[in-house]
Structures are given as C-alpha cells and as structure tokens.
Design a protein around this motif. Sequence first.
Motif, short mmCIF file in Angstrom:
data_model
loop_
_atom_site.label_atom_id
_atom_site.label_comp_id
_atom_site.label_asym_id
_atom_site.label_seq_id
_atom_site.Cartn_x
_atom_site.Cartn_y
_atom_site.Cartn_z
N TYR A 96 0.92 -1.12 -0.04
CA TYR A 96 0.17 0.08 0.08
C TYR A 96 0.74 1.23 0.00
O TYR A 96 0.30 2.35 -0.09
N ARG A 133 1.99 -0.57 -5.68
CA ARG A 133 1.13 0.14 -6.60
C ARG A 133 1.12 -0.66 -7.94
O ARG A 133 0.17 -0.76 -8.62
N ARG A 170 -0.90 -3.86 -7.40
CA ARG A 170 -2.15 -3.70 -7.30
C ARG A 170 -2.93 -3.44 -8.73
O ARG A 170 -3.84 -3.90 -9.16
N ALA A 171 -2.02 -2.52 -9.43
CA ALA A 171 -2.69 -2.26 -10.77
C ALA A 171 -2.70 -3.30 -11.72
O ALA A 171 -3.83 -3.38 -12.35
N ASP A 201 -5.41 -5.58 -10.84
CA ASP A 201 -6.70 -4.78 -10.99
C ASP A 201 -6.95 -5.01 -12.71
O ASP A 201 -8.21 -5.65 -12.79
N ARG A 202 -6.15 -4.45 -13.47
CA ARG A 202 -6.36 -4.44 -15.16
C ARG A 202 -5.04 -4.70 -15.67
O ARG A 202 -4.32 -3.69 -15.79
N ILE A 211 -4.47 -2.34 -19.00
CA ILE A 211 -4.33 -0.88 -18.76
C ILE A 211 -2.91 -0.85 -18.08
O ILE A 211 -2.20 0.17 -18.33
N GLY A 220 -13.73 -2.19 -2.17
CA GLY A 220 -14.15 -0.77 -2.50
C GLY A 220 -15.05 -0.50 -3.75
O GLY A 220 -15.21 -1.31 -4.65
N LEU A 255 -10.17 2.90 -14.62
CA LEU A 255 -9.23 3.25 -13.50
C LEU A 255 -8.91 2.17 -12.76
O LEU A 255 -9.69 1.02 -12.88
N PHE A 256 -7.88 2.25 -11.97
CA PHE A 256 -7.45 0.91 -11.32
C PHE A 256 -8.60 1.01 -9.94
O PHE A 256 -7.99 2.06 -9.15
N PRO A 257 -9.28 0.33 -9.73
CA PRO A 257 -10.09 0.46 -8.50
C PRO A 257 -9.28 0.11 -7.14
O PRO A 257 -9.74 0.88 -6.02
N SER A 258 -8.24 -0.34 -6.94
CA SER A 258 -7.58 -0.41 -5.77
C SER A 258 -6.64 0.56 -5.73
O SER A 258 -5.83 0.67 -4.63
N LEU A 259 -6.44 1.51 -6.48
CA LEU A 259 -5.47 2.61 -6.14
C LEU A 259 -6.28 3.88 -5.81
O LEU A 259 -7.46 4.06 -6.53
N THR A 290 -12.39 4.58 -8.26
CA THR A 290 -13.87 4.39 -8.58
C THR A 290 -14.68 4.82 -7.90
O THR A 290 -16.03 4.62 -8.06
#
Lengths: 287, 347, 233
Positions: free
Chosen positions: A160, A166, A169-170, A173-174, A177, A287, C90-94, C133
Amino acid sequence: MDWINAILQGTLLGGLYALFAAGLSLIFGVMRLVNIAHGDLIVLAAYLGLSVTTALGLHPLLALLVVVPVMGGLGYALQRLVLNRTLGDDILPPLLVTFGLSVILQNALLEVYTADPQKLQAGPLETASLTVGPLAIGVLPLLMFATAVLVIAGLQWMFYRTALGRAFRATSDRQDIAQLMGLNKAHVFGLAMGLSLAVTALAGVFLGIRTAFDPAGGGSRLIFGFEAVIIGGLGNLWGTLAGGIILGVSQNLGAQISPGWQILTGHLVFLLILAIRPRGLFPRIDG
Amino acid sequence: MSPDMSRMTTPPAGLQVSRATPASRLAGIAALILLPVLIAAPWWAGSFGLRLMGEFCLYLALATLWNLLAGYAGLVSVGQQAYVGLGAYAAFGLAMLADVPILWAVPLAGVIGLLLAVPVAALIFRLRGAYFAIGSWVIAEVFRLFAAQTTSLGGGSGISLAPEVVKSIAATRPLREALSYWLALGAVVLVLGAVFLILRSRRGLALTAIRDNELAARSLGIDIWWTKFSVYIVTAGLTALIGALIGLQKLRISPDSAFSSNDWTAFVIFIVVIGGIGTLEGPILGTLLFFLLRETMADLGSYYLIALGIVAIVTMLKAPQGLWGLIRARWGLELFPLSRRVRGPNP
Amino acid sequence: MPDPLLSVSGLSAFYGDFQALYGLSLHVQPGEVVAVIGANGAGKTTLMRAITGLIRQAGEVRFKGRPLARLRADEIAATGIALVPEGRLLFPSLSVEENLIIGGQLGRKGPWDLAAVYALFPVLKERRAFPGTALSGGQQQMVAIGRALMSNPELILMDEISLGLAPIVIRQIYEALPGITGEGMAAVIVEQDIAKAQSVSERLYCLQEGRVSLEGRSADITREAIAAAYFGV
C-alpha cells in the motif's frame, strides 16, 4: 494450565503457518495463481538451509542471507520461464503445471537428500525459553511469531505504500491497462513470485529449525498455508495471520485430546469455518 | 459402439447429422473383437500378466474418471485419492467388521463414496476455481487421517484382508486372480461406458457448454452448480468402486498407500495430461504409454516420476490437448463418436 | 509536409478469428489534433488498442519513424504514446493520486506532473485520497485523462471521453482540451458527437466497418459527406 499452554504454543505456531501462507496469498492477490508446489518450495528452502549450514558452517539464521536471495531469484526465473506461459482464462494449465512441479521437486529432493528426516541445528536457540509466571515461552517460537508479524507488516507496507505495491495492485486490477502505464506484466509477475519465494525461504528455514523435515512434507505445508488464507479471508494479510493462529491453536488443542487428532482437528476447524463463513472470518471489503 | 443416436431434432431436409465416423466404427468393431480376447485372458496370460492387465484396467478407469471431472467439468481435483482410499477402506470394513460378502462390499463401497461425496461437494464447492483443487486435497487428508484413527482396521499401519474373507472370494488362488481381473475389466468397461453415455447425454452437452463459456451457458439456463455437482458425486462413487477393487487386488490396505497422492492422483493426472485432457481417447493412450514406460523404467525409481512430471509440464505448455490432440489435429481421428458432423447431400 | 509523428498503413486487427480492421491507413503530424469518428462497431476502439499494442495486429505502425510491430504494450507506452481508454478503466484498488502517479511511473520528462494535473482539474486534488472508482463519471474521466498526461506523451489517444457523461461535464472536459494540446502534444480523439469532433480537430477520419471511409480537413468536410461516410450510403 496445559490448555492455556496449548493455546499459547498454538498461537506462536500460527506465526509459522502465516509465513507458509503469506507467499501463497501474495501471488494469488497479484495474478490469481494458485501454486500447488508452494509447500514443496518451502521444503526446498529448508534443504537449501541445510546445505548452506553444513557447507559453510553457518548458523541457520545466518544461512537466510543466502537462502532468501536464492529462493527469490528462483521464483523470478520460474515465473518468467515457466509460469507466465500458463496464465490466462483457463485455470487448468497453471494448476497442472505447478502440480507437475510439485512432484518433480519432491522426487528431486528425494534423490539428492534421501528420504531420511533432517533438521537444522540452531544450537542453544532451540531450547532457550522465557519464564512468564507458570508458563515457559520458547525463544524460537517467539522469534518465529515476531518474524511473521514483521513479514506481514512489511508486505502490507509494500503493497500500500510503495511503487512496487502500486504496480502489483494495478496489474491485479487490470492487466492490459497496467501495461499501458509502462509496466511489463511478465516482469511484475516475476517480482511477485520472487517475493513470494523469498518469504517462503524464511518459512522453510524456520520450519527446519523447529522440526524435522523430509521430501514428502510439502503437501501438508501447502495445505496449512492454504487453510490459514481461507480462514482469514482472501486478500487480507492480517486475516491470514489470524487464520494461521486459529489453525495453530486448533491443532494444539486437538493434540491435547489425543496426539493422533492434532492435524485432523486443524482440518476439521477449517472445514467448519468453510461451512459457516465461506468467505473466511475477515473477508476484505472490496471498495 | 452404438449406431447414431442423435435424434433429438430433425435436421433440415438433405442434411444428415451423424456422430459416427469410419474410424469410430472401426474402433467399435475392434473393441467387439478385443473384449472376448480380454475376457479370456486368464486362459492365455500368466499370473504376472493378469495382474498387470488388471492394474491397467483400474488405472484406465481412474484416469477416465479424473478426465471427466477436470477435463470436462472443470473441477480440477488433486484429491481423488480420497475416494480411492475411502472405497478400499469401506470394502474392507464391510467385509471384515460387518461380515458383508466381499463381492457385495465392492459395489456398496461405491455407494458409500457417492453418498459421502454429497456433503463434501457442498463444502468444497464453496472454494472458487483453483482453490477448489487444494480444498479437494484437504478432504483427502481428512479421510486419510480418519483412516489412521480407525484402530479396528489397523490404524496407522493398516491391515490385510482376513484369510477367511480372502478364501470367500474364490477357493483357489488362480480363480481368485482371474476373478479379481474380471472385476477390474468389468469396472473399466462400466466406467468407459458410463462416461461415454454421460458425455452424449444432454448433461454432457451442458458440460461442454460450461467448459466453453460459463457465462453463456448460464444465460442458456444451464444450472452450472447442479451439473458440476452431479458429475462430482458420480465420479466419486465410481472412484470409490475402483478403490475397493484396488484393495481387493492388493489384499491389504494402509492409510498411506490407500490414500497415496502419488499413486492415485499424480500418476493419474500425468496419464490424462500426456494422453490428452478433455478427450475420451487421451486417457487410453496415456495409460498405455504409462505402463509401457513403467515396465521399462520402473527401476529408475523417483527419476521416473521426475521424467513424467517434466513431460506433463511440457505437454501442458506446448500441446495442451496432449498426444491424442496432436493425433486428432493431424489425422482427424475420433474413436468415440462424440462430435456431431453435418453432411450435405452428395453433389 | 514534415514526417508524420504516427503513421499507420495497411493495419489489420483481429479478435481471435474475427477481423475488426481491414488494411487501414492514417497519419498524425506532430502537435496535430485528429478526430476519428464512426458508428458503433466501425473499429475505432480496435484501432486505439492496435496502436497501443493491446491486440494482435498485422500491418505497419510507425511512431517517430520507428516501427512498433515487435514491441509489447509497455514498450510502446515508453516511446511516448498514452491512451485514455474507453470506459475510463481506472484501477479500483488505487486512490485517485495513485492512479495519477502510476501514469507517470515511466518517468518521462515534460510539463505534466501531479501539480499540473491538479491545476487542470482542481476537483481531483480535493478527492486525491479517494479510491478512483468512488468518483463520479466525469471526475473518473478527468483521472483517466490525467493518468495519461502524467507520462508526458508526445501522442495522446482519447477514446470516447464523453461517453455516458452529462452535457455539462462533457463541456467542462472539452474546455480543458486546449490546455493539453496547447503544449504541443498531438492527439487522436475518438468521438461519437460529430459536431464536437469537427470543432476540436484539425483533421478527421471516418471509419466504417474497419476501413477509412472519409478523411479530410475538419473545417472543409460537409455534413452530407460525413453522413455518407458514416452510414455507407
């Protein structure tokens, strides 16, 4: 008093299980990979520790200076050369390839080190203990637990608070991207596996100091780590520590009933939690 | 093999839908010739050969079942040794503790496997995707540890089938060996037939749909959970049946061997992956190859497993459809008539 | 005419066996704003994904004269192309700020940094600690644009930046556009709103079924020509 002692020892043992679990949790979080060879890699780390201590005459804890980077490098190479090729929508290739890897590792260790149980000799550290009232707390279990807490805090911070976290996590996520941000997916995954096996190195060396190990022991280490992850809730590192503690305490309480029930009790508690809280006790709130 | 069975819908005039191919008809004829030869094996094969062929049948059955589970239903279990061991322990327990005639105990062991799989599935189906695999391993460990606690069946060191039970199988040793072989042969025919019929049924079509696209299958109204669940418990029951026969062949059980992850899962997975996952022919080819290699490399011990593991990994990376997939891609062969082909009128 | 910044020639792209682009050619000059219009399914987003290396393609894409065909998506990004993807992604965890920082993690030098993005879209500074998000659609679009700017690209590709947004928010975002392209950055803007596309761009391409059906100076093209190219009548 036996029971209180069992709970205390079980809690400390939970630290070791959290170390088994942390690497597993990390790579699942970053790339949804379940590594069936994880337990065998823990045992491999213990054997590497054995080779380093006997060859260089080092204390096992000092041997970590060699074992951790070697395992980390191995993890990076393994990911780049083999595992990255298995990732995709189909869960079959990564599972079967890591399963094959598990069998290969087990048998390679058998050929190199034989089936005889081995142990890492840590000298006076193994028997040293602190007396707190009527309880005796071993220094080694305490050290293991403290290491687990530090490792999890460190991973949490890395995840975190750092650029690497970062990127993890990015990418998680995707993936596509994240590549547009200039992140090389193959490299990021390699780093995740490297870090996972660096933690595994710690787990393996502590395992080897704590208890005798043999080439066939990987499966149960994978399972303990996995149970800690599921009990704690996927994607929650502190939950994993809690899961490890619950597992360790369950096993030690089971052993109080009968030695044959030690491991079985842990599994049963895991299944019970799966039945009543399928997402684990501390699921991450997305979230 | 049976003739064309796809009469669910009528194709447009002039078009013919068929599943049979020349190769599948030939394979069917070959199987019809081969079966009596195999049944007669006790008269032409020696004691060693008979044992090997029996083992071949049981491995082929296990491989076919695991293939149905992982290759078709997407349930990648690495803990099917749970049901092999359960079957063996159930058969021994029924025969030795409850005085059930041993030949009744074998099918009953299958039923027990099927019934026990119901709560197990309810539990481990909660684990998504890849975590299901490790969950299945936990179940195998739980079964093994319970077996080790069962002192009436020898606890951790296991037990041999009581001499009077052994004698009750058949009076003489050759007859016993023949019977044990016939049971194994019957079991593999049963398993191959059952899996073939499942895959040709509507449920089999649903499985293929789920494997190809889970979301689309769901939108077509296929109940994915129920489909997978039924495959899981049928597979578990049949695996337990095979486990009981394995116990009968070995005449001895112990927690470590009956629930052996290497023997009943690693080998089986390698057989299917190398032969060709998601095809019915793959496990047959894989089992043949496995026994061929084992009989020539057995003294290499763990190097044999290492080699198999490497071959399986390379197969998964380079040719995920396995050897049979390569053969099929090259020659378009299909021995089991599963796919439908549409033929127009001849020009 | 100077050498083009981006030149695409004979580009074909595929999704599995499905071909989405058929030998498409276009070019972008340094500092130029080019609009790409076309009906749904014409291949606009595919074109963006092919240029940035996200999908398999055949044909030639050159950026600053360098062929991109053999480069991975992350290597293409490092040459100075940034994409604002359709749907923002967007990156949801960021957090908002982390989404921006990761956009700049290649470390390319230029006018854009956190402060510059916050100056362009002040609302993002207030929301910097929120998960990306958790923002409104318009604010998420600002983050997506900011994330692309943070890499200081020489070419920015914007895919349907007004999709699903309220007219007032769209106006707000388009008002920020001169502040971006004014820095000499070239831009390709994919837009459904033809009038908007014409007004912000110097040149315009219309795609139809994976091919260029019309190209020309935005100011010179008539509505009739566009309608014909758009619907293929």
